[in-house]
Design a protein around this motif. Structure first.
Motif, PDB file in Angstrom:
ATOM      1  N   LYS A 197     -60.992  16.597 -14.212  1.00 39.14           N
ATOM      2  CA  LYS A 197     -61.405  16.717 -13.021  1.00 39.14           C
ATOM      3  C   LYS A 197     -61.036  15.266 -12.192  1.00 39.14           C
ATOM      4  CE  LYS A 197     -64.961  19.982 -14.074  1.00 39.14           C
ATOM      5  NZ  LYS A 197     -66.454  20.237 -14.228  1.00 39.14           N
ATOM      6  N   TYR A 198     -61.445  15.363 -10.920  1.00 39.33           N
ATOM      7  CA  TYR A 198     -61.226  14.063 -10.085  1.00 39.33           C
ATOM      8  C   TYR A 198     -59.875  13.290 -10.497  1.00 39.33           C
ATOM      9  CZ  TYR A 198     -66.033  15.510  -9.737  1.00 39.33           C
ATOM     10  OH  TYR A 198     -67.354  16.403  -9.785  1.00 39.33           O
ATOM     11  N   LYS A 199     -58.892  13.980 -10.394  1.00 42.61           N
ATOM     12  CA  LYS A 199     -57.708  13.118 -10.633  1.00 42.61           C
ATOM     13  C   LYS A 199     -57.301  12.008  -9.732  1.00 42.61           C
ATOM     14  CE  LYS A 199     -52.728  14.081 -11.112  1.00 42.61           C
ATOM     15  NZ  LYS A 199     -51.578  15.196 -11.160  1.00 42.61           N
ATOM     16  N   THR A 200     -57.307  12.336  -8.378  1.00 41.24           N
ATOM     17  CA  THR A 200     -57.043  11.173  -7.424  1.00 41.24           C
ATOM     18  C   THR A 200     -58.076  10.023  -7.578  1.00 41.24           C
ATOM     19  OG1 THR A 200     -56.114  12.778  -5.979  1.00 41.24           O
ATOM     20  CG2 THR A 200     -56.791  10.721  -4.919  1.00 41.24           C
ATOM     21  N   GLU A 201     -59.349  10.398  -7.635  1.00 43.44           N
ATOM     22  CA  GLU A 201     -60.199   9.324  -7.919  1.00 43.44           C
ATOM     23  C   GLU A 201     -60.243   8.559  -8.993  1.00 43.44           C
ATOM     24  OE1 GLU A 201     -62.092  12.849  -5.396  1.00 43.44           O
ATOM     25  OE2 GLU A 201     -60.939  12.600  -7.277  1.00 43.44           O
ATOM     26  N   LYS A 202     -59.783   9.204  -9.900  1.00 44.53           N
ATOM     27  CA  LYS A 202     -59.592   8.295 -11.415  1.00 44.53           C
ATOM     28  C   LYS A 202     -58.411   7.734 -11.493  1.00 44.53           C
ATOM     29  CE  LYS A 202     -62.549  11.288 -14.477  1.00 44.53           C
ATOM     30  NZ  LYS A 202     -62.186  12.229 -15.581  1.00 44.53           N
ATOM     31  N   GLN A 203     -57.272   7.952 -10.778  1.00 43.84           N
ATOM     32  CA  GLN A 203     -55.812   7.381 -10.424  1.00 43.84           C
ATOM     33  C   GLN A 203     -56.346   6.063  -9.548  1.00 43.84           C
ATOM     34  OE1 GLN A 203     -53.037   9.947  -8.883  1.00 43.84           O
ATOM     35  NE2 GLN A 203     -52.611  10.758 -10.583  1.00 43.84           N
ATOM     36  N   ASN A 204     -57.039   6.319  -8.551  1.00 49.46           N
ATOM     37  CA  ASN A 204     -57.583   5.021  -7.846  1.00 49.46           C
ATOM     38  C   ASN A 204     -58.298   4.084  -8.574  1.00 49.46           C
ATOM     39  OD1 ASN A 204     -56.097   6.119  -5.616  1.00 49.46           O
ATOM     40  ND2 ASN A 204     -57.826   7.168  -4.638  1.00 49.46           N
ATOM     41  N   LEU A 205     -59.300   4.435  -9.276  1.00 51.83           N
ATOM     42  CA  LEU A 205     -60.085   3.757 -10.222  1.00 51.83           C
ATOM     43  C   LEU A 205     -59.279   3.096 -11.123  1.00 51.83           C
ATOM     44  CD1 LEU A 205     -63.319   5.459 -11.453  1.00 51.83           C
ATOM     45  CD2 LEU A 205     -63.166   3.496 -10.048  1.00 51.83           C
ATOM     46  N   GLN A 206     -58.211   3.399 -11.560  1.00 47.22           N
ATOM     47  CA  GLN A 206     -57.528   2.773 -12.552  1.00 47.22           C
ATOM     48  C   GLN A 206     -56.458   1.648 -11.937  1.00 47.22           C
ATOM     49  OE1 GLN A 206     -55.506   5.028 -15.664  1.00 47.22           O
ATOM     50  NE2 GLN A 206     -53.669   3.855 -15.764  1.00 47.22           N
ATOM     51  N   ARG A 207     -56.113   2.046 -10.929  1.00 49.06           N
ATOM     52  CA  ARG A 207     -55.471   0.939  -9.761  1.00 49.06           C
ATOM     53  C   ARG A 207     -56.194  -0.344  -9.792  1.00 49.06           C
ATOM     54  NH1 ARG A 207     -53.528   5.722  -7.017  1.00 49.06           N
ATOM     55  NH2 ARG A 207     -51.403   6.234  -7.826  1.00 49.06           N
ATOM     56  N   GLU A 208     -57.462   0.070  -9.362  1.00 46.77           N
ATOM     57  CA  GLU A 208     -58.424  -1.116  -8.951  1.00 46.77           C
ATOM     58  C   GLU A 208     -58.867  -1.771 -10.130  1.00 46.77           C
ATOM     59  OE1 GLU A 208     -61.858   1.031  -7.152  1.00 46.77           O
ATOM     60  OE2 GLU A 208     -60.488   1.847  -5.332  1.00 46.77           O
ATOM     61  N   VAL A 209     -59.140  -1.337 -11.164  1.00 46.60           N
ATOM     62  CA  VAL A 209     -59.438  -1.856 -12.461  1.00 46.60           C
ATOM     63  C   VAL A 209     -58.464  -2.644 -12.891  1.00 46.60           C
ATOM     64  CG1 VAL A 209     -60.070  -1.559 -15.035  1.00 46.60           C
ATOM     65  CG2 VAL A 209     -61.263  -0.226 -12.983  1.00 46.60           C
ATOM     66  N   GLU A 210     -56.984  -2.273 -12.895  1.00 45.48           N
ATOM     67  CA  GLU A 210     -55.862  -2.814 -13.436  1.00 45.48           C
ATOM     68  C   GLU A 210     -55.681  -4.214 -12.371  1.00 45.48           C
ATOM     69  OE1 GLU A 210     -52.940   0.350 -15.629  1.00 45.48           O
ATOM     70  OE2 GLU A 210     -52.940   0.103 -13.375  1.00 45.48           O
ATOM     71  N   THR A 211     -55.785  -4.152 -11.078  1.00 44.07           N
ATOM     72  CA  THR A 211     -55.850  -5.397 -10.490  1.00 44.07           C
ATOM     73  C   THR A 211     -57.021  -6.276 -10.710  1.00 44.07           C
ATOM     74  OG1 THR A 211     -54.772  -3.879  -8.844  1.00 44.07           O
ATOM     75  CG2 THR A 211     -55.634  -6.055  -8.111  1.00 44.07           C
ATOM     76  N   LYS A 212     -57.923  -5.847 -10.589  1.00 44.63           N
ATOM     77  CA  LYS A 212     -59.372  -6.831 -10.877  1.00 44.63           C
ATOM     78  C   LYS A 212     -59.294  -7.563 -12.034  1.00 44.63           C
ATOM     79  CE  LYS A 212     -64.286  -6.300 -11.078  1.00 44.63           C
ATOM     80  NZ  LYS A 212     -65.418  -5.581 -10.967  1.00 44.63           N
ATOM     81  N   TYR A 213     -58.913  -7.117 -13.242  1.00 42.53           N
ATOM     82  CA  TYR A 213     -58.889  -7.319 -14.390  1.00 42.53           C
ATOM     83  C   TYR A 213     -57.491  -7.997 -14.846  1.00 42.53           C
ATOM     84  CZ  TYR A 213     -63.855  -6.028 -14.686  1.00 42.53           C
ATOM     85  OH  TYR A 213     -65.121  -6.022 -14.474  1.00 42.53           O
ATOM     86  N   ASN A 214     -56.603  -7.874 -14.232  1.00 35.81           N
ATOM     87  CA  ASN A 214     -55.058  -8.346 -14.371  1.00 35.81           C
ATOM     88  C   ASN A 214     -54.791  -7.449 -15.820  1.00 35.81           C
ATOM     89  OD1 ASN A 214     -52.606  -9.335 -14.048  1.00 35.81           O
ATOM     90  ND2 ASN A 214     -52.971 -11.169 -15.263  1.00 35.81           N
ATOM     91  N   VAL A 215     -55.067  -6.060 -16.079  1.00 33.65           N
ATOM     92  CA  VAL A 215     -54.721  -5.479 -17.092  1.00 33.65           C
ATOM     93  C   VAL A 215     -53.709  -4.244 -16.825  1.00 33.65           C
ATOM     94  CG1 VAL A 215     -56.637  -5.992 -18.323  1.00 33.65           C
ATOM     95  CG2 VAL A 215     -56.721  -3.973 -16.932  1.00 33.65           C
ATOM     96  N   THR A 216     -52.996  -3.866 -17.835  1.00 37.47           N
ATOM     97  CA  THR A 216     -52.340  -2.461 -17.729  1.00 37.47           C
ATOM     98  C   THR A 216     -53.070  -1.361 -18.682  1.00 37.47           C
ATOM     99  OG1 THR A 216     -50.657  -3.004 -19.297  1.00 37.47           O
ATOM    100  CG2 THR A 216     -50.337  -3.583 -16.706  1.00 37.47           C
TER     101      THR A 216
END
Length: 502
Positions: free
Chosen positions: A114-133
């Motif tokens: 569930k919540y595909k779009t929300e989780k995709q956006n979360l992942q992008r934000e987290v990757e940017t915030k912590y400089n991770v992939t």
């Protein structure tokens, strides 16, 4: 006079020459000394080297507004200022290993969650915030399940070639993974990053007072009884879910109901049975509903020889031998051909069977759900034992990496309120239950779960000479008390071994 004029001329000429060839000086901002050079000799601008930085050019001012080029006009000695930018740190890869990527990776082309779009956006934000992939990987074919997966996780970390940073595992593997020093405790993070994790998971994910496992959901009852709605509608008997809601799903009423069902099914022909599956599966789920247990987690004692447990085994023996309401060739998990072909009314199982192709996904009849019946003398809440849950653990690393990994996992999750989680659960169950009554019944007991050690202590539960086989023979032979005491010796030793590991 003429001599004075000539002297002045040469002085002016010298000054003019100096003005035409000014000295260029270099301020390298700590990148090493560069000697001054005359403008006329400056054929190429030097490139200073500063560790961790990228050189971006020479400037005429410390605010780096006016860049100096070889074509820049200067008429006096000039200091050039080196401009540097900090090199970007390469992102850290965090690998999450799971057996079914389509269930957890929101970027997977066949994502089922569930919540595909929300989780995709979360992942992008987290990757940017912590400089991770974030990378999702499946387990290698050599680590399909159980011991092979535990071994693969452990070997990878000890060889400094970990398979991943986060692993999806069964919670009953945690003690082994901890003893092998392959996973990290999360105790110190629970009051901060892990405060959203449900405390009811703690008994399932702890070892030696350390907590290792975590999940975004809440522990839920997975086991119960599933009945053939189509077959039930052909009979003149009460719906078991309605009996449960009316408070009439006790052992005595269940026994009467089963006998009536069997009488009516026998009139339909051979190979029709009221109850399916293995007798021990019924007994294991009904012992707690008679106030008993198999192994006591708090006291670390063998309890399946105590009166409440023995009474349960005897009750199942009576149903099997005296009233012959059980199918004779019941099997574990998927069930017999009689069950799958609609000739058995009610069968033990787990919720995930409804969605699995090699279980009940392709069933040809509608299916309802009801909890196990409780003994007539039992006064406590409904309870359902679980061996364990699928949870996540962090692979052992340095403390800084472990903390980062746990922070990242927590911020990747789409955390919800209890109310929202319950509504989501109802929505998902509506897709698998074939009637609203089953959903209503399940929601009354879905949080009533507890941990039993029986599976954790034995790696041969379903082996030819394992606990399940021995207990089935005990029930079928109606030799509960004698056989149970023989089996007790083995599990008393297993309890001792478990205590020593603690």
């Amino acid at each position: 006079m003429k001599k004075i004029f000539i002297a002045i001329f040469f002085v002016l000429l010298l000054v003019a020459c100096q003005m035409k060839d000014p000295l260029i000086l270099f301020d390298t901002d700590g990148a090493g000394e560069i000697p001054p050079i005359k403008l006329s000799e400056l054929k190429e601008l030097p490139t200073p080297i500063k560790s961790g930085f990228t050189f971006k050019g020479w400037y005429l001012d410390l605010t780096f507004e006016e860049e100096f080029k070889l074509t820049t006009k200067v008429s006096k000695d000039t200091t050039l200022y080196a401009k540097f930018e900090v090199n970007p740190t390469p992102p850290i890869e965090i690998v999450i290993m799971h057996a079914a990527l389509e269930e957890v990776d929101p970027f997977h082309p066949n994502y089922k969650g569930k919540y595909k779009t929300e989780k995709q956006n979360l992942q992008r934000e987290v990757e940017t915030k912590y400089n991770v992939t974030i990378t999702y990987k499946t387990y290698p074919s050599s680590a399909m399940w159980g011991p092979s997966r535990i071994s693969a996780i452990s070997e990878g970390h000890h060889l400094n070639k970990p398979l991943a940073d986060i692993y999806s595992v069964s919670s009953d593997w945690i003690s082994d993974l901890s003893r092998l020093d392959a996973i990290a405790s999360i105790n110190k993070y629970l009051s901060t990053y892990g405060r959203n994790i449900d405390e009811r998971y703690v008994p399932f994910v702890s070892y030696r007072d350390q907590i290792y496992g975590f999940e975004v959901s809440k522990p839920k009852v997975s086991k119960g009884l599933f009945y053939n709605i189509d077959l039930l509608n052909e009979l003149n008997v009460a719906n078991p879910a309605e009996l449960y809601l009316e408070g009439k799903w006790t052992w005595s009423e269940f026994e009467s109901w089963s006998r009536v069902v069997q009488n009516q099914l026998s009139a339909k022909g051979d190979n029709y049975y009221a109850l399916g599956g293995q007798p021990i599966t019924w007994a294991m789920n009904m012992v707690p509903l008679n106030g008993g247990s198999f192994l006591n987690l708090d006291e670390l004692t063998v309890d399946f020889v105590k009166p409440n447990s023995v009474e349960t085994f005897d009750f199942i023996s009576d149903l099997l031998l005296d009233y012959q309401v059980f199918e004779p060739n019941g099997t574990y998990d998927a069930g017999s051909d009689d069950w799958l072909n609609g000739r058995v009314l009610i069968h033990p199982g787990s919720l995930h069977f409804l969605n699995v192709g090699n279980r009940w996904l392709n069933r040809s009849f509608e299916m309802g759900f009801v909890p196990y019946p409780v003994s007539n003398t039992y006064t406590g809440d409904y309870v359902s034992f679980e061996y364990g849950y699928n949870v996540y653990v962090i692979g052992k690393s340095n403390e800084e990496k472990e903390e980062l990994v746990f922070k990242v996992w927590n911020e990747l999750q789409y955390w919800q309120t209890d109310e929202a989680l319950e509504n989501d659960l109802k929505t998902s169950l509506k897709k698998v239950f074939d009637d609203d009554l089953s959903l209503e019944v399940y929601m009354t007991i879905y949080e009533k779960t507890y941990l039993d050690l029986i599976d954790i202590l034995s790696d041969s539960l379903y082996a030819p000479n394992g606990f399940i086989t021995q207990m089935n023979a005990t029930i079928k032979d109606r030799t509960s008390e004698t056989k149970l005491n023989e089996i007790k010796e083995k599990y008393t030793q297993l309890i001792e071994n478990y205590k020593n590991r603690l």
